[in-house]
Design an enzyme around this catalytic site. Structure first.
Site, mmCIF file in Angstrom:
data_model
loop_
_atom_site.group_PDB
_atom_site.id
_atom_site.type_symbol
_atom_site.label_atom_id
_atom_site.label_comp_id
_atom_site.label_asym_id
_atom_site.label_seq_id
_atom_site.Cartn_x
_atom_site.Cartn_y
_atom_site.Cartn_z
ATOM 1 N N ASP A 165 52.239 42.221 42.383
ATOM 2 C CA ASP A 165 52.441 42.929 41.117
ATOM 3 C C ASP A 165 52.685 44.402 41.403
ATOM 4 O O ASP A 165 51.928 45.034 42.154
ATOM 5 C CB ASP A 165 51.231 42.774 40.192
ATOM 6 N N HIS A 194 57.853 41.830 34.733
ATOM 7 C CA HIS A 194 56.430 42.092 34.463
ATOM 8 C C HIS A 194 56.274 42.925 33.178
ATOM 9 O O HIS A 194 55.225 43.501 32.953
ATOM 10 C CB HIS A 194 55.831 42.837 35.660
ATOM 11 N N HIS A 235 48.230 43.027 45.216
ATOM 12 C CA HIS A 235 48.783 44.246 44.629
ATOM 13 C C HIS A 235 49.293 45.155 45.740
ATOM 14 O O HIS A 235 48.564 45.452 46.693
ATOM 15 C CB HIS A 235 47.736 44.956 43.767
#
Length: 250
Positions: A67, A118, A217
């Site tokens: 992400d 996203h 992440h």
């Protein structure tokens, strides 16, 4: 346009948000060995809306995802490591990340990774009650990506913060996207509270399972520093890394 047609369009927009449960839920999972179960709150409907949190539980395959928020992380180094290990990944990006990191986005695409949606503003999609605003969260990201690369984004969407509702999943499916949650994640995103190498490796490797959709992440310094070792260890255990495009069909 006739008034009757305008009324029909307005009613359609209203109905989009009136037929299903709009209660905001938080994604989590329950893991027992290779068995991963979805939240009890959504177990009755999660599979209706092209929603994935795990692949084939019978195969030693891992789908690696990252992400990317508004922050600048360690993505360049991560891409180096993925290339060295011949591992594909999916990077879920918000619109501002594309705007501020065009060269990285083009590199992701050129090296065979998926650059996925996203959202534009990283909201809870469950809280957006206007269908036009809901759609814009997808479309503005895709437009920015297409302007940069000449391509449409792959139709995979990760709900920001893992927040969703039955209605938001339905609307996501109606846009032609698959919702991608995860069957592994850990607290790796707080930059000034990074886990030790030993803790992170034990967590990531120890929780590996068949069909895993792994969420990391890219802002994590620890993840970046251990990633090469983690990928090599998981491969030595017989795991293969595959693209989200190879998820089993429903």
């Amino acid at each position: 346009m006739k008034i009757s047609s305008l009324i029909s369009i307005c009613l359609a927009s209203i109905l989009t948000f009136s037929n299903l449960n709009t209660k905001e839920l938080n994604w989590y999972f329950v893991q027992n060995g290779n068995t991963v179960s979805p939240p009890k709150e959504s177990a009755s409907f999660i599979d209706k809306y092209d929603t994935y949190y795990i692949g084939d539980p019978e195969k030693k395959i891992i789908y690696l995802t990252f992400d990317e928020g508004y922050e600048n992380g360690y993505t360049g180094k991560i891409l180096d490591i993925l290339k060295d290990n011949n591992v594909p990944a999916a990077f879920f990006v918000v619109k501002p990340y594309i705007v501020s990191n065009p060269d990285i986005i083009k590199r992701m695409d050129a090296e065979g990774h998926l650059v996925c949606n996203h959202s534009t503003h990283h909201p809870s999609m469950a809280k957006i009650t206007d269908i036009n605003k809901f759609n814009a969260e997808f479309d503005d990201v895709n437009t920015e990506y297409k302007n940069l690369t000449g391509k449409d984004m792959p139709k995979f969407f990760r709900p920001p913060m893992g927040k969703y509702s039955e209605q938001s999943l339905s609307n996501t499916k109606n846009k032609g996207y698959k919702t991608i949650f995860w069957s592994f994640a850990y607290k790796d995103w707080i930059t000034n509270e990074q886990p030790t190498h030993e803790y992170a490796k034990k967590k990531i490797i120890g929780k590996a399972h068949n069909g895993e959709i792994m969420l990391l992440h890219a802002v994590s310094k620890t993840n970046t520093e251990i990633l090469d070792e983690v990928l090599k260890e998981l491969k030595s255990q017989g795991y293969e890394f595959k693209s989200l495009t190879e998820l089993p069909s429903r």
